[in-house]
Design an enzyme around this catalytic site. Sequence first.
Site, short mmCIF file in Angstrom:
data_model
loop_
_atom_site.label_atom_id
_atom_site.label_comp_id
_atom_site.label_asym_id
_atom_site.label_seq_id
_atom_site.Cartn_x
_atom_site.Cartn_y
_atom_site.Cartn_z
N HIS A 12 -104.99 -1.18 56.33
CA HIS A 12 -105.34 0.07 57.01
C HIS A 12 -106.17 0.93 56.06
O HIS A 12 -107.24 1.42 56.41
CB HIS A 12 -104.06 0.78 57.46
CG HIS A 12 -104.32 2.04 58.25
ND1 HIS A 12 -103.36 2.68 58.97
CD2 HIS A 12 -105.44 2.77 58.41
CE1 HIS A 12 -103.87 3.75 59.55
NE2 HIS A 12 -105.13 3.84 59.21
N GLU A 35 -112.29 5.64 56.62
CA GLU A 35 -111.40 5.45 55.47
C GLU A 35 -112.08 5.91 54.18
O GLU A 35 -111.45 6.54 53.33
CB GLU A 35 -110.96 3.99 55.37
CG GLU A 35 -110.03 3.56 56.50
CD GLU A 35 -108.70 4.32 56.52
OE1 GLU A 35 -108.07 4.48 55.47
OE2 GLU A 35 -108.28 4.77 57.61
N HIS A 65 -110.40 9.12 52.67
CA HIS A 65 -109.51 8.77 51.55
C HIS A 65 -110.29 8.32 50.31
O HIS A 65 -109.93 8.65 49.19
CB HIS A 65 -108.56 7.65 51.97
CG HIS A 65 -107.77 7.99 53.19
ND1 HIS A 65 -106.76 8.93 53.18
CD2 HIS A 65 -107.83 7.53 54.47
CE1 HIS A 65 -106.23 9.03 54.40
NE2 HIS A 65 -106.87 8.21 55.21
#
Length: 251
Positions: free
Chosen positions: A64, A113, A117
């Site tokens: 993920h 992502e 992040h």
Amino acid sequence: MELGAARLALLSCLGLALLLRGGARAPASGSHEWKKLILVQHWPTTVCEESNDCREPPDYWTIHGLWPDKGGDCNHSWHFNLDEVKDLLGEMKMYWPDVLHASPNRSQFWKHEWEKHGTCAAQLPILNSQRKYFGTSLALYHQLDLNSKLLKLGIKPSTNYYHLADLRDALTRVYGVVPKIQCLPPEQDEKVQTLGQIELCYTKEDLRLRNCTEPGDPPPTWPRLPRAAAQGLSVCELGPVFYPPPRKAPR
Ligand SMILES: *[C@@H]1O[C@H](CO)[C@@H](O)[C@H](O)[C@H]1NC(C)=O
Ligand SMILES: *[C@@H]1O[C@H](CO)[C@@H](O)[C@H](O)[C@H]1NC(C)=O
Ligand SMILES: *[C@@H]1O[C@H](CO)[C@@H](O)[C@H](O)[C@H]1NC(C)=O
């Protein structure tokens, strides 16, 4: 947004800082201070329960993301660039697919992502480029080798339930650290939570496995909420867990 409810709900814990910050541009340090990295793997069959848009989800655990434990969107001017990870695309499609929106050339998930992040993880020299961020994530995924570890432990998708404590203890034994295990809470008419996500945590200093828990953390014992209320994944409760077998592809 194109993100599924599950993913959104899940990200929302990490996104809290972002929401609270509103439109203001916080400096890249301070509010984005984080102290561990989390390699988050999910079980595509469970992820797909939250979506109508899944076709033939992989029958193995996939990535993920690699998330700092705090903060998000640390650098708004550092955009995702597929060209920088060209040599990784084969692996990314295989091990880091956008489970919710299966389409071979789709890069939205990776973009999300990275921007949310990756730009925070990039504080670390070993993660300070997109090539390094995605490459390191894939390397950690291979190193953990969760799929074979689970098989060796005899933990397979099954219509029989597992006990959360057995899953947690087995993973803790194999990796030597405490993971965080997330489930879809039971629907009102079901009694059992569904295994959805396994997180393993790393030290910020040298990317070594560490407990996802902090010393002195109380065990998670919050009351069970029906799925509609809980909206997506949350930490599994002690008790039975359903590890759902992959759905058969339609003929
Ligand atoms: C944000 O990203 C841009 C583009 O990569 C870079 O030039 C800049 O130094 C970064 N800013 C910070 C604070 O890291
Ligand atoms: C998908 O990406 C590959 C490599 O980037 C490219 O060669 C191919 O034409 C793309 N396919 C579609 C349908 O866009
Ligand atoms: C990690 O968690 C285990 C189990 O709770 C505990 O025994 C161990 O001391 C923890 N390790 C560290 C470094 O905190």
